[in-house]
Motif scaffolding. Structure first.
Motif, PDB file in Angstrom:
ATOM      1  N   SER A   2       0.831  -1.209   0.000  1.00 58.62           N
ATOM      2  CA  SER A   2       0.000   0.000   0.000  1.00 58.62           C
ATOM      3  C   SER A   2       0.865   1.258   0.000  1.00 58.62           C
ATOM      4  CB  SER A   2      -0.947   0.005   1.193  1.00 58.62           C
ATOM      5  OG  SER A   2      -0.232   0.058   2.401  1.00 58.62           O
ATOM      6  N   ILE A   5       1.685   2.017  -3.589  1.00 61.41           N
ATOM      7  CA  ILE A   5       0.525   2.586  -4.272  1.00 61.41           C
ATOM      8  C   ILE A   5       0.319   4.039  -3.865  1.00 61.41           C
ATOM      9  CG2 ILE A   5      -1.990   2.419  -4.485  1.00 61.41           C
ATOM     10  CD1 ILE A   5      -1.645  -0.629  -4.292  1.00 61.41           C
ATOM     11  N   GLU A   6       0.510   4.350  -2.600  1.00 63.95           N
ATOM     12  CA  GLU A   6       0.367   5.735  -2.144  1.00 63.95           C
ATOM     13  C   GLU A   6       1.415   6.638  -2.789  1.00 63.95           C
ATOM     14  OE1 GLU A   6       0.170   6.210   2.091  1.00 63.95           O
ATOM     15  OE2 GLU A   6      -1.144   4.466   2.297  1.00 63.95           O
ATOM     16  N   ALA A   8       2.910   6.102  -5.692  1.00 66.92           N
ATOM     17  CA  ALA A   8       2.541   6.229  -7.101  1.00 66.92           C
ATOM     18  C   ALA A   8       1.391   7.219  -7.272  1.00 66.92           C
ATOM     19  CB  ALA A   8       2.164   4.867  -7.676  1.00 66.92           C
ATOM     20  N   ASN A   9       0.417   7.178  -6.365  1.00 64.26           N
ATOM     21  CA  ASN A   9      -0.695   8.134  -6.434  1.00 64.26           C
ATOM     22  C   ASN A   9      -0.211   9.558  -6.255  1.00 64.26           C
ATOM     23  OD1 ASN A   9      -2.781   6.377  -6.976  1.00 64.26           O
ATOM     24  ND2 ASN A   9      -3.253   6.022  -4.820  1.00 64.26           N
ATOM     25  N   LYS A  10       0.715   9.781  -5.336  1.00 58.65           N
ATOM     26  CA  LYS A  10       1.247  11.132  -5.122  1.00 58.65           C
ATOM     27  C   LYS A  10       2.014  11.621  -6.339  1.00 58.65           C
ATOM     28  CE  LYS A  10       1.491  10.954  -0.111  1.00 58.65           C
ATOM     29  NZ  LYS A  10       2.349  10.914   1.069  1.00 58.65           N
ATOM     30  N   GLN A  13      -0.934  11.676  -9.512  1.00 60.40           N
ATOM     31  CA  GLN A  13      -2.188  12.405  -9.329  1.00 60.40           C
ATOM     32  C   GLN A  13      -2.166  13.802  -9.954  1.00 60.40           C
ATOM     33  OE1 GLN A  13      -4.885  10.736  -8.118  1.00 60.40           O
ATOM     34  NE2 GLN A  13      -5.968  12.495  -8.931  1.00 60.40           N
ATOM     35  N   ILE A  16      -2.859  13.311 -13.609  1.00 58.61           N
ATOM     36  CA  ILE A  16      -4.240  12.906 -13.850  1.00 58.61           C
ATOM     37  C   ILE A  16      -5.184  14.095 -13.662  1.00 58.61           C
ATOM     38  CG2 ILE A  16      -6.118  11.446 -12.971  1.00 58.61           C
ATOM     39  CD1 ILE A  16      -3.913   9.372 -12.284  1.00 58.61           C
ATOM     40  N   ASP A  17      -4.888  14.956 -12.697  1.00 57.75           N
ATOM     41  CA  ASP A  17      -5.736  16.117 -12.430  1.00 57.75           C
ATOM     42  C   ASP A  17      -5.726  17.136 -13.574  1.00 57.75           C
ATOM     43  OD1 ASP A  17      -6.529  15.092 -10.005  1.00 57.75           O
ATOM     44  OD2 ASP A  17      -5.041  16.214  -8.840  1.00 57.75           O
TER      45      ASP A  17
END
Length: 96
Positions: A2, A5-6, A8-10, A13, A16-17
């Protein structure tokens, strides 16, 4: 896992935004550079894709607004409420 994944999201994101057109411009440009395309040609291809996505989105929005009354009448008469817009193969072929 996890934590990965966090992270990668940071990282992804903000990209993506930005939205579809800028994101695809950047992604296509980077993919073209990986395949050793000249940077100017890679950026040109990325920009053309971004413009195409923006144009197709604008056309779909205009058509949706133009047919909104007809769609509302359709829902009122049939009781069907469909929330997916199928634009068909032509706009998808244009983008491709």
């Amino acid at each position: 896992m996890s934590a990965i994944i966090e992270i990668a999201n940071k990282i992804f994101q903000p990209l993506i935004d930005l939205g579809a057109a800028p994101m695809m411009t950047i992604v296509l440009t980077l993919i073209a550079l990986v395949f050793k395309v000249k940077p100017s040609r890679a950026l040109e291809g990325g920009l053309k894709l971004g413009i195409a996505i923006t144009g197709i989105g604008a056309i779909i929005d205009m058509l949706t607004n133009s047919f909104s009354q007809a769609m509302a009448d359709f829902v009122a008469r049939t009781g069907l409420s469909l929330n997916i817009t199928d634009v068909g193969w032509a706009p998808l072929a244009t983008i491709t």
